[in-house]
Design a protein around this motif. Sequence first.
Motif, PDB file in Angstrom:
ATOM      1  N   TYR A   1      -2.069  18.708 -38.777  1.00 29.94           N
ATOM      2  CA  TYR A   1      -1.488  17.455 -39.251  1.00 29.94           C
ATOM      3  C   TYR A   1      -2.209  17.016 -40.526  1.00 29.94           C
ATOM      4  O   TYR A   1      -3.363  17.361 -40.771  1.00 29.94           O
ATOM      5  CB  TYR A   1      -1.621  16.367 -38.187  1.00 29.94           C
ATOM      6  N   SER A   2      -1.497  16.232 -41.329  1.00 31.25           N
ATOM      7  CA  SER A   2      -2.115  15.691 -42.537  1.00 31.25           C
ATOM      8  C   SER A   2      -1.683  14.250 -42.738  1.00 31.25           C
ATOM      9  O   SER A   2      -0.603  13.840 -42.301  1.00 31.25           O
ATOM     10  CB  SER A   2      -1.763  16.524 -43.769  1.00 31.25           C
ATOM     11  N   PHE A   3      -2.562  13.499 -43.373  1.00 27.08           N
ATOM     12  CA  PHE A   3      -2.265  12.114 -43.752  1.00 27.08           C
ATOM     13  C   PHE A   3      -1.931  12.117 -45.231  1.00 27.08           C
ATOM     14  O   PHE A   3      -2.746  12.545 -46.062  1.00 27.08           O
ATOM     15  CB  PHE A   3      -3.464  11.207 -43.475  1.00 27.08           C
TER      16      PHE A   3
ATOM     17  N   THR B   1      -1.942  17.252 -25.279  1.00 27.80           N
ATOM     18  CA  THR B   1      -2.598  15.943 -25.246  1.00 27.80           C
ATOM     19  C   THR B   1      -2.696  15.364 -26.650  1.00 27.80           C
ATOM     20  O   THR B   1      -2.445  14.165 -26.860  1.00 27.80           O
ATOM     21  CB  THR B   1      -4.001  16.058 -24.625  1.00 27.80           C
ATOM     22  N   LEU B   2      -3.044  16.194 -27.615  1.00 25.95           N
ATOM     23  CA  LEU B   2      -3.114  15.734 -29.001  1.00 25.95           C
ATOM     24  C   LEU B   2      -1.738  15.259 -29.474  1.00 25.95           C
ATOM     25  O   LEU B   2      -1.633  14.227 -30.141  1.00 25.95           O
ATOM     26  CB  LEU B   2      -3.619  16.862 -29.903  1.00 25.95           C
ATOM     27  N   ARG B   3      -0.692  16.000 -29.129  1.00 25.43           N
ATOM     28  CA  ARG B   3       0.659  15.601 -29.545  1.00 25.43           C
ATOM     29  C   ARG B   3       1.023  14.219 -29.007  1.00 25.43           C
ATOM     30  O   ARG B   3       1.684  13.434 -29.699  1.00 25.43           O
ATOM     31  CB  ARG B   3       1.684  16.628 -29.045  1.00 25.43           C
ATOM     32  N   VAL B   4       0.599  13.927 -27.788  1.00 28.52           N
ATOM     33  CA  VAL B   4       0.884  12.609 -27.203  1.00 28.52           C
ATOM     34  C   VAL B   4       0.229  11.513 -28.039  1.00 28.52           C
ATOM     35  O   VAL B   4       0.851  10.480 -28.340  1.00 28.52           O
ATOM     36  CB  VAL B   4       0.400  12.543 -25.743  1.00 28.52           C
ATOM     37  N   HIS B   5      -1.030  11.716 -28.441  1.00 25.30           N
ATOM     38  CA  HIS B   5      -1.730  10.699 -29.234  1.00 25.30           C
ATOM     39  C   HIS B   5      -1.136  10.578 -30.636  1.00 25.30           C
ATOM     40  O   HIS B   5      -1.055   9.469 -31.182  1.00 25.30           O
ATOM     41  CB  HIS B   5      -3.222  11.025 -29.296  1.00 25.30           C
ATOM     42  N   ILE B   6      -0.727  11.694 -31.216  1.00 25.72           N
ATOM     43  CA  ILE B   6      -0.040  11.641 -32.504  1.00 25.72           C
ATOM     44  C   ILE B   6       1.250  10.837 -32.377  1.00 25.72           C
ATOM     45  O   ILE B   6       1.556   9.971 -33.223  1.00 25.72           O
ATOM     46  CB  ILE B   6       0.274  13.064 -33.029  1.00 25.72           C
TER      47      ILE B   6
ATOM     48  N   PHE C   1      -8.898   8.068 -38.341  1.00 24.34           N
ATOM     49  CA  PHE C   1     -10.042   8.190 -39.253  1.00 24.34           C
ATOM     50  C   PHE C   1     -10.194   9.626 -39.746  1.00 24.34           C
ATOM     51  O   PHE C   1     -10.379   9.874 -40.946  1.00 24.34           O
ATOM     52  CB  PHE C   1     -11.321   7.745 -38.554  1.00 24.34           C
ATOM     53  N   ILE C   2     -10.127  10.599 -38.833  1.00 19.65           N
ATOM     54  CA  ILE C   2     -10.304  11.999 -39.224  1.00 19.65           C
ATOM     55  C   ILE C   2      -9.202  12.426 -40.191  1.00 19.65           C
ATOM     56  O   ILE C   2      -9.465  13.091 -41.200  1.00 19.65           O
ATOM     57  CB  ILE C   2     -10.316  12.905 -37.983  1.00 19.65           C
ATOM     58  N   LEU C   3      -7.973  12.042 -39.897  1.00 17.51           N
ATOM     59  CA  LEU C   3      -6.868  12.413 -40.777  1.00 17.51           C
ATOM     60  C   LEU C   3      -7.010  11.759 -42.146  1.00 17.51           C
ATOM     61  O   LEU C   3      -6.776  12.390 -43.183  1.00 17.51           O
ATOM     62  CB  LEU C   3      -5.535  12.027 -40.134  1.00 17.51           C
ATOM     63  N   MET C   4      -7.412  10.488 -42.165  1.00 18.94           N
ATOM     64  CA  MET C   4      -7.563   9.795 -43.446  1.00 18.94           C
ATOM     65  C   MET C   4      -8.745  10.322 -44.240  1.00 18.94           C
ATOM     66  O   MET C   4      -8.713  10.346 -45.468  1.00 18.94           O
ATOM     67  CB  MET C   4      -7.698   8.292 -43.215  1.00 18.94           C
ATOM     68  N   ARG C   5      -9.799  10.728 -43.544  1.00 18.14           N
ATOM     69  CA  ARG C   5     -10.950  11.297 -44.257  1.00 18.14           C
ATOM     70  C   ARG C   5     -10.561  12.571 -44.999  1.00 18.14           C
ATOM     71  O   ARG C   5     -11.154  12.922 -46.018  1.00 18.14           O
ATOM     72  CB  ARG C   5     -12.094  11.590 -43.277  1.00 18.14           C
ATOM     73  N   ASN C   6      -9.548  13.234 -44.482  1.00 17.00           N
ATOM     74  CA  ASN C   6      -9.067  14.472 -45.107  1.00 17.00           C
ATOM     75  C   ASN C   6      -7.693  14.279 -45.732  1.00 17.00           C
ATOM     76  O   ASN C   6      -6.892  15.219 -45.785  1.00 17.00           O
ATOM     77  CB  ASN C   6      -9.009  15.578 -44.051  1.00 17.00           C
ATOM     78  N   ALA C   7      -7.412  13.066 -46.191  1.00 19.27           N
ATOM     79  CA  ALA C   7      -6.081  12.734 -46.703  1.00 19.27           C
ATOM     80  C   ALA C   7      -5.625  13.727 -47.770  1.00 19.27           C
ATOM     81  O   ALA C   7      -6.382  14.098 -48.659  1.00 19.27           O
ATOM     82  CB  ALA C   7      -6.079  11.318 -47.278  1.00 19.27           C
ATOM     83  N   GLY C   8      -4.381  14.149 -47.621  1.00 21.87           N
ATOM     84  CA  GLY C   8      -3.819  15.106 -48.560  1.00 21.87           C
ATOM     85  C   GLY C   8      -4.064  16.549 -48.176  1.00 21.87           C
ATOM     86  O   GLY C   8      -3.570  17.460 -48.853  1.00 21.87           O
ATOM     87  N   HIS C   9      -4.814  16.781 -47.104  1.00 21.29           N
ATOM     88  CA  HIS C   9      -5.132  18.132 -46.650  1.00 21.29           C
ATOM     89  C   HIS C   9      -4.778  18.280 -45.170  1.00 21.29           C
ATOM     90  O   HIS C   9      -4.912  17.335 -44.391  1.00 21.29           O
ATOM     91  CB  HIS C   9      -6.615  18.444 -46.850  1.00 21.29           C
ATOM     92  N   THR C  10      -4.372  19.469 -44.791  1.00 22.42           N
ATOM     93  CA  THR C  10      -4.052  19.732 -43.396  1.00 22.42           C
ATOM     94  C   THR C  10      -5.327  19.823 -42.571  1.00 22.42           C
ATOM     95  O   THR C  10      -6.280  20.513 -42.954  1.00 22.42           O
ATOM     96  CB  THR C  10      -3.263  21.041 -43.254  1.00 22.42           C
ATOM     97  N   VAL C  11      -5.357  19.105 -41.453  1.00 16.11           N
ATOM     98  CA  VAL C  11      -6.455  19.195 -40.495  1.00 16.11           C
ATOM     99  C   VAL C  11      -5.944  20.016 -39.319  1.00 16.11           C
ATOM    100  O   VAL C  11      -4.936  19.667 -38.705  1.00 16.11           O
ATOM    101  CB  VAL C  11      -6.912  17.805 -40.021  1.00 16.11           C
ATOM    102  N   SER C  12      -6.619  21.103 -39.016  1.00 17.11           N
ATOM    103  CA  SER C  12      -6.116  22.011 -37.996  1.00 17.11           C
ATOM    104  C   SER C  12      -6.150  21.369 -36.615  1.00 17.11           C
ATOM    105  O   SER C  12      -6.984  20.501 -36.328  1.00 17.11           O
ATOM    106  CB  SER C  12      -6.938  23.305 -37.978  1.00 17.11           C
TER     107      SER C  12
ATOM    108  N   PRO D   1       8.190  10.637 -40.226  1.00 20.05           N
ATOM    109  CA  PRO D   1       6.917  10.005 -40.619  1.00 20.05           C
ATOM    110  C   PRO D   1       6.623  10.151 -42.104  1.00 20.05           C
ATOM    111  O   PRO D   1       6.899  11.183 -42.712  1.00 20.05           O
ATOM    112  CB  PRO D   1       5.884  10.750 -39.777  1.00 20.05           C
ATOM    113  N   MET D   2       6.077   9.071 -42.680  1.00 15.85           N
ATOM    114  CA  MET D   2       5.679   9.113 -44.086  1.00 15.85           C
ATOM    115  C   MET D   2       4.164   9.035 -44.238  1.00 15.85           C
ATOM    116  O   MET D   2       3.650   9.137 -45.352  1.00 15.85           O
ATOM    117  CB  MET D   2       6.341   7.981 -44.870  1.00 15.85           C
ATOM    118  N   TYR D   3       3.435   8.837 -43.146  1.00 12.38           N
ATOM    119  CA  TYR D   3       1.972   8.832 -43.191  1.00 12.38           C
ATOM    120  C   TYR D   3       1.399  10.089 -42.551  1.00 12.38           C
ATOM    121  O   TYR D   3       0.692  10.854 -43.201  1.00 12.38           O
ATOM    122  CB  TYR D   3       1.414   7.594 -42.490  1.00 12.38           C
ATOM    123  N   ILE D   4       1.675  10.290 -41.265  1.00  6.95           N
ATOM    124  CA  ILE D   4       1.119  11.428 -40.527  1.00  6.95           C
ATOM    125  C   ILE D   4       2.211  12.482 -40.373  1.00  6.95           C
ATOM    126  O   ILE D   4       3.170  12.296 -39.628  1.00  6.95           O
ATOM    127  CB  ILE D   4       0.603  10.991 -39.145  1.00  6.95           C
ATOM    128  N   VAL D   5       2.049  13.576 -41.098  1.00  3.69           N
ATOM    129  CA  VAL D   5       3.072  14.620 -41.090  1.00  3.69           C
ATOM    130  C   VAL D   5       2.539  15.856 -40.379  1.00  3.69           C
ATOM    131  O   VAL D   5       1.340  16.133 -40.376  1.00  3.69           O
ATOM    132  CB  VAL D   5       3.532  14.981 -42.519  1.00  3.69           C
TER     133      VAL D   5
END
Length: 240
Positions: free
Chosen positions: A231-233, A201-206, A172-183, A220-224
Amino acid sequence: MEERSLDRTQRILVVDDDPAILRLVKDRLEYAGYEVVAATSGQSALEVIAQRGLPHLAIVDINMPGMNGFEFCKAVQQFTDFPVILLTAVDEEETIIRGIQYFAEDYVTKPFSPRELVARVERVLRRIGDFAYALDPLIRIDERLAIDFAHQQVTVENQVNSLTPTETKLLFILMRNAGHTVSTDFLLRRLWPLDEVFEDTLRVHIYRLRQKIEANPTKPMYIVTDRGQGYSFLQTHTSA
């Protein structure tokens, strides 16, 4: 007061067990140009989300029968990250501090000014930013991927897969900021606000999320990954 013009109508969920308050807030927000859905309890608000999809923002009372406002916020924060404004008659300092620290972007006490409430809604939405996709119950990204946040599921090539609450909130957080890098730091703070959690821990969930939605998780073509940043969506996709 001029009616607000929106390129895409933003949805506000109002949760209050007082019908007069619900009607007042709903009328004022609709006049300001928002789509408004109402619920009289925390539990019914969860049912509304399951039926209608996520709101862009929720206005929530604290003292309600059954599931109260804090309990509702805890429930939705397990799997999503939409902003909340608490609208309540409770004006005790400790409750206000708790509400702002753990649950809400803003806190408004009753009695309140409807015009001020609309201004606070606008301020929060400007700060949060608009969601890049329509918040339908099932959000279709492209021909192979669709997401159901309320039920914590993704449909990939017609195959339904369950997401964990953390995976759902991360997506959800990544999609809310789609097209932009989320730190990375922002993701850690939003996903685990009360815990000391590190980047591994974050890397494991990614990694696990990519396994569920990507055609080729190694490409990946969605979460880069934006190395060294976060990361960005991606909003547009190409065939794998």
